[in-house]
Design a protein around this motif. Sequence first.
Motif, PDB file in Angstrom:
ATOM      1  N   TRP A 166       9.657   7.507  -6.127  1.00 18.23           N
ATOM      2  CA  TRP A 166      10.793   8.425  -6.001  1.00 18.23           C
ATOM      3  C   TRP A 166      12.090   7.697  -5.664  1.00 18.23           C
ATOM      4  N   ILE A 167      12.027   6.732  -4.772  1.00 18.82           N
ATOM      5  CA  ILE A 167      13.236   6.000  -4.384  1.00 18.82           C
ATOM      6  C   ILE A 167      13.831   5.276  -5.591  1.00 18.82           C
ATOM      7  N   VAL A 168      12.987   4.574  -6.342  1.00 19.85           N
ATOM      8  CA  VAL A 168      13.485   3.833  -7.502  1.00 19.85           C
ATOM      9  C   VAL A 168      13.961   4.792  -8.591  1.00 19.85           C
ATOM     10  N   THR A 169      13.257   5.913  -8.753  1.00 21.26           N
ATOM     11  CA  THR A 169      13.690   6.898  -9.750  1.00 21.26           C
ATOM     12  C   THR A 169      15.075   7.432  -9.417  1.00 21.26           C
ATOM     13  N   MET A 224       6.507   8.156 -18.002  1.00 26.83           N
ATOM     14  CA  MET A 224       5.900   9.027 -17.025  1.00 26.83           C
ATOM     15  C   MET A 224       4.375   8.915 -17.070  1.00 26.83           C
ATOM     16  N   MET A 225       3.837   8.719 -18.246  1.00 23.40           N
ATOM     17  CA  MET A 225       2.389   8.603 -18.380  1.00 23.40           C
ATOM     18  C   MET A 225       1.883   7.353 -17.663  1.00 23.40           C
ATOM     19  N   LEU A 226       2.649   6.253 -17.753  1.00 21.16           N
ATOM     20  CA  LEU A 226       2.272   5.026 -17.056  1.00 21.16           C
ATOM     21  C   LEU A 226       2.167   5.275 -15.558  1.00 21.16           C
ATOM     22  N   ALA A 227       3.097   6.016 -14.991  1.00 22.66           N
ATOM     23  CA  ALA A 227       3.091   6.294 -13.558  1.00 22.66           C
ATOM     24  C   ALA A 227       1.858   7.103 -13.153  1.00 22.66           C
ATOM     25  N   LYS A 228       1.481   8.075 -13.961  1.00 20.30           N
ATOM     26  CA  LYS A 228       0.313   8.901 -13.643  1.00 20.30           C
ATOM     27  C   LYS A 228      -0.982   8.105 -13.745  1.00 20.30           C
ATOM     28  N   ILE A 229      -1.108   7.340 -14.800  1.00 17.42           N
ATOM     29  CA  ILE A 229      -2.319   6.519 -14.971  1.00 17.42           C
ATOM     30  C   ILE A 229      -2.413   5.483 -13.859  1.00 17.42           C
ATOM     31  N   ALA A 230      -1.298   4.836 -13.547  1.00 20.41           N
ATOM     32  CA  ALA A 230      -1.288   3.823 -12.490  1.00 20.41           C
ATOM     33  C   ALA A 230      -1.628   4.442 -11.139  1.00 20.41           C
ATOM     34  N   ALA A 231      -1.157   5.647 -10.870  1.00 21.68           N
ATOM     35  CA  ALA A 231      -1.452   6.306  -9.591  1.00 21.68           C
ATOM     36  C   ALA A 231      -2.942   6.597  -9.470  1.00 21.68           C
ATOM     37  N   ILE A 232      -3.560   7.053 -10.530  1.00 22.76           N
ATOM     38  CA  ILE A 232      -4.997   7.335 -10.493  1.00 22.76           C
ATOM     39  C   ILE A 232      -5.789   6.041 -10.300  1.00 22.76           C
ATOM     40  N   LEU A 233      -5.431   5.008 -11.043  1.00 21.11           N
ATOM     41  CA  LEU A 233      -6.111   3.721 -10.890  1.00 21.11           C
ATOM     42  C   LEU A 233      -5.913   3.143  -9.491  1.00 21.11           C
ATOM     43  N   MET A 234      -4.711   3.331  -8.944  1.00 19.17           N
ATOM     44  CA  MET A 234      -4.425   2.845  -7.598  1.00 19.17           C
ATOM     45  C   MET A 234      -5.302   3.559  -6.566  1.00 19.17           C
ATOM     46  N   LEU A 235      -5.472   4.870  -6.723  1.00 19.76           N
ATOM     47  CA  LEU A 235      -6.330   5.622  -5.799  1.00 19.76           C
ATOM     48  C   LEU A 235      -7.762   5.106  -5.834  1.00 19.76           C
ATOM     49  N   VAL A 236      -8.275   4.867  -7.021  1.00 20.99           N
ATOM     50  CA  VAL A 236      -9.645   4.342  -7.164  1.00 20.99           C
ATOM     51  C   VAL A 236      -9.734   2.953  -6.557  1.00 20.99           C
ATOM     52  N   ALA A 266       7.743  -0.680 -10.044  1.00 13.97           N
ATOM     53  CA  ALA A 266       8.050  -0.910  -8.627  1.00 13.97           C
ATOM     54  C   ALA A 266       6.974  -0.289  -7.732  1.00 13.97           C
ATOM     55  N   ALA A 267       6.491   0.890  -8.096  1.00 14.09           N
ATOM     56  CA  ALA A 267       5.455   1.554  -7.303  1.00 14.09           C
ATOM     57  C   ALA A 267       4.143   0.775  -7.347  1.00 14.09           C
ATOM     58  N   ILE A 268       3.813   0.209  -8.495  1.00 14.25           N
ATOM     59  CA  ILE A 268       2.605  -0.614  -8.606  1.00 14.25           C
ATOM     60  C   ILE A 268       2.722  -1.840  -7.708  1.00 14.25           C
ATOM     61  N   LEU A 269       3.876  -2.484  -7.735  1.00 13.84           N
ATOM     62  CA  LEU A 269       4.090  -3.651  -6.855  1.00 13.84           C
ATOM     63  C   LEU A 269       3.998  -3.246  -5.385  1.00 13.84           C
ATOM     64  N   ALA A 270       4.536  -2.093  -5.046  1.00 12.00           N
ATOM     65  CA  ALA A 270       4.445  -1.609  -3.664  1.00 12.00           C
ATOM     66  C   ALA A 270       2.994  -1.361  -3.279  1.00 12.00           C
ATOM     67  N   ALA A 271       2.211  -0.794  -4.174  1.00 15.17           N
ATOM     68  CA  ALA A 271       0.798  -0.538  -3.890  1.00 15.17           C
ATOM     69  C   ALA A 271       0.041  -1.839  -3.655  1.00 15.17           C
ATOM     70  N   VAL A 272       0.365  -2.853  -4.434  1.00 10.71           N
ATOM     71  CA  VAL A 272      -0.273  -4.166  -4.240  1.00 10.71           C
ATOM     72  C   VAL A 272       0.058  -4.704  -2.854  1.00 10.71           C
ATOM     73  N   LEU A 273       1.324  -4.586  -2.449  1.00 13.46           N
ATOM     74  CA  LEU A 273       1.731  -5.085  -1.128  1.00 13.46           C
ATOM     75  C   LEU A 273       1.108  -4.258   0.005  1.00 13.46           C
ATOM     76  N   VAL A 274       1.011  -2.947  -0.171  1.00 12.54           N
ATOM     77  CA  VAL A 274       0.385  -2.095   0.851  1.00 12.54           C
ATOM     78  C   VAL A 274      -1.087  -2.473   1.000  1.00 12.54           C
ATOM     79  N   ARG A 275      -1.782  -2.669  -0.112  1.00 12.37           N
ATOM     80  CA  ARG A 275      -3.196  -3.060  -0.065  1.00 12.37           C
ATOM     81  C   ARG A 275      -3.357  -4.412   0.627  1.00 12.37           C
ATOM     82  N   LYS A 276      -2.458  -5.343   0.306  1.00 11.27           N
ATOM     83  CA  LYS A 276      -2.506  -6.666   0.942  1.00 11.27           C
ATOM     84  C   LYS A 276      -2.331  -6.540   2.453  1.00 11.27           C
ATOM     85  N   LYS A 277      -1.416  -5.669   2.884  1.00 13.66           N
ATOM     86  CA  LYS A 277      -1.187  -5.449   4.313  1.00 13.66           C
ATOM     87  C   LYS A 277      -2.416  -4.819   4.968  1.00 13.66           C
TER      88      LYS A 277
END
Length: 95
Positions: A42-45, A1-13, A74-85
């Motif tokens: 949420w979907i993957v969870t 769970m900590m990985l998800a929170k840290i990754a979300a903050i880094l993704m926002l930045v 999976a969420a990190i990979l999705a964020a990478v694809l969204v940014r690419k788009k």
Amino acid sequence: MMLAKIAAILMLVWFFQTAKEQEENPFKWMIIGLVGYWLVWWIVTLAVANPLLNSMPNGSWKVLSVIRHLPAIAAILAAVLVRKKLLADVKKTLE
């Protein structure tokens, strides 16, 4: 769970900085990135991680640890694809 929170903050930045570099609205990009990240998490969870964890109550701690981190990965990979788009859309509007 900590990985998800840290990754979300880094993704926002990351989305904020990328939008500023592209001279786009950074808050719009942050919201788009966060929604993409959050939905996939949420979907993957709900669809993958929880059923797997429930089916292996006495599994190896290594396997269970990997399964618990699947939604964040999976969420990190999705964020990478969204940014690419988003970057492709910016490039398309400049042409």
